[in-house]
Design a protein around this motif. Sequence first.
Motif, short mmCIF file in Angstrom:
data_model
loop_
_atom_site.label_atom_id
_atom_site.label_comp_id
_atom_site.label_asym_id
_atom_site.label_seq_id
_atom_site.Cartn_x
_atom_site.Cartn_y
_atom_site.Cartn_z
N VAL A 40 0.86 -1.18 0.00
CA VAL A 40 0.00 0.00 0.00
C VAL A 40 0.90 1.23 0.00
N LYS A 41 0.75 2.06 -1.04
CA LYS A 41 1.59 3.27 -1.13
C LYS A 41 0.72 4.50 -0.91
N ILE A 42 1.15 5.34 0.01
CA ILE A 42 0.45 6.61 0.29
C ILE A 42 1.38 7.76 -0.09
N PRO B 298 -5.01 -2.99 6.10
CA PRO B 298 -5.08 -4.31 6.75
C PRO B 298 -3.73 -4.71 7.37
N ASP B 299 -3.78 -5.53 8.41
CA ASP B 299 -2.56 -6.03 9.05
C ASP B 299 -1.74 -6.86 8.07
N ALA C 124 3.34 -0.08 14.13
CA ALA C 124 3.19 -0.97 12.97
C ALA C 124 3.60 -2.41 13.28
N SER C 125 4.65 -2.58 14.11
CA SER C 125 5.13 -3.93 14.40
C SER C 125 4.07 -4.79 15.07
N SER C 126 3.23 -4.18 15.90
CA SER C 126 2.18 -4.94 16.59
C SER C 126 1.11 -5.42 15.61
N ARG C 127 1.07 -4.83 14.42
CA ARG C 127 0.09 -5.24 13.40
C ARG C 127 0.77 -5.98 12.25
N ASN C 128 2.06 -6.29 12.45
CA ASN C 128 2.83 -7.02 11.43
C ASN C 128 2.88 -6.23 10.11
N ILE C 129 3.00 -4.92 10.24
CA ILE C 129 3.08 -4.04 9.07
C ILE C 129 4.52 -3.55 8.93
N ASP C 130 5.04 -3.69 7.70
CA ASP C 130 6.39 -3.20 7.39
C ASP C 130 6.27 -1.80 6.79
N VAL C 131 6.85 -0.80 7.45
CA VAL C 131 6.70 0.59 7.00
C VAL C 131 7.99 1.10 6.38
#
Length: 519
Positions: free
Chosen positions: A444-446, A468-469, A498-505
């Motif tokens: 997902v790119k913002i 989404p996670d 983000a880490s708690s949702r397993n999202i790589d930022v």
Amino acid sequence: MHPKSMFSHLSSDLPASLVVFLVALPLCLGIALASGAPLFSGIIAGVIGGVVVGMLSGSHTSVSGPAAGLTVIVLNAINELGGFDIFLLAVFLAGLIQFLMGILKAGVIGYYFPTSVIKGMLAGIGIILIIKQIPYSLGLSHGGSLTEYIPLINDWEKINDLQHIGQDLSWGAIIITVVSLGVLVLWDKPYLKRVSYIKLFPGPLIVVVLGILINHLFKIFEPSMYLEASDRVILPDVDSWKGFKGLFTFPDFSEILNAEVWIAAITIGIIASLETLLSLEAADKIDPYKRISPPNKELLAQGTGNMVNGLIGGLPVTAVIVRSSANINAGAKTKMSAIFHGILLFGSVFLIPGILDMIPLASLAAILLQVGYKLARFSLFKSQARLGWDQFLPFILTILGIVVFDLLIGIGMGMAVAIVYILLRNFQNSHFKETYIKEKGETVKITLSEEVSFLNKGTLIKALDEIPDGKHVIIDGSKAKVIDYDVLEVIENFKTNASSRNIDVETIKIPGVKIDGLH
């Protein structure tokens, strides 16, 4: 412009000045009439607008004088301040404010008013102008009853009194008004405008001449319809030095600490400056030589002119597009046309005072009825409605505020709604979001907008919360020139959680910030 070049186009400028004079004379008298001021104050304003402002202005084609756009302000100010001499102090102070605005280079003020509000302001003034001319167009000055039928903007009791006007109507004035309106409508028809010699005879001038002739015929054939002196222009007697001194009124400086005087001065200063800058821009657009007029120099010139007007009894002036367009269409090439038109206005008081005193007030009312309609024409309402609610709502609320309350409240109402629409658009346009597949999975790119402020904080938080996670997220700030700290804080908080949702930022050109409790 060098003095020599100013006099090098007199063959074009002198004929143009005569045309502008013929347009300006009835308007100067009519606007003074609509403003509830001495009629000669309109002439003084025309002279100062032509000579003083013309000499100091940087515009080659713009012509200044008393403006229909200020009639509502002037009428209310004279009534509220309790005297014309006190009002003149407000005019002087308004000029001083304009002069200071010019020094501070505030000529860009016109750019900060939405077009919808400006059009609403002019339309509201047009409606008020029409209302104010009802008594004159019906001849209600007959028998000394005129003042009973001039309501203030929101004086509903006096507006209600209009139902009792039957016994005071003057059929002579009504006939002159109807004939005058017919001539003005006819003179605006395209097929007449194409006739070259018609341009030499402005519609307002024809109306004034016809009004005098019709009234003279009434005197011969139907004396009961003849308009006496109370229904005609009355200018001061200038047969002697005492009469000449009596032409001028001087300000009452003892009221310098009166808060109402300052409110009137600030109102006149701002509205006159705005109308001047808009007219200046419009005149430059139709200038065949496409010359650009310096707005700050114009404010200095207008300020000087209004200070002089305040000192000697003139109405406040602005650059006026009606006179400016007449000047350009008549072939003017330099500011000498505007200056000479002012000289002609002054000379008319001494050369043809008897003729000026024969002009029926009904003729002037007809001219102003047409001016009012042009400011508030039906097509303007239709075009604003077609542009959508974000243009129509500020426009219509500005009009309602002016008609029901007063000019400043109307402008404030329109500006408030316009700002709300700006904030809503700004709120919605903070970023662009796209989703695609990359090596790391679904990404997902913002992409942040060019300018992202605290107003965009809520939209960005919502967009980030909806991701989404387990996704890969790129926040791209490479196109942004300004990113508020509030937005940076939102991004930093998202990265932290983000880490708690397993999202790589991943961030691109996003400055890091320190947040309380985080390092």
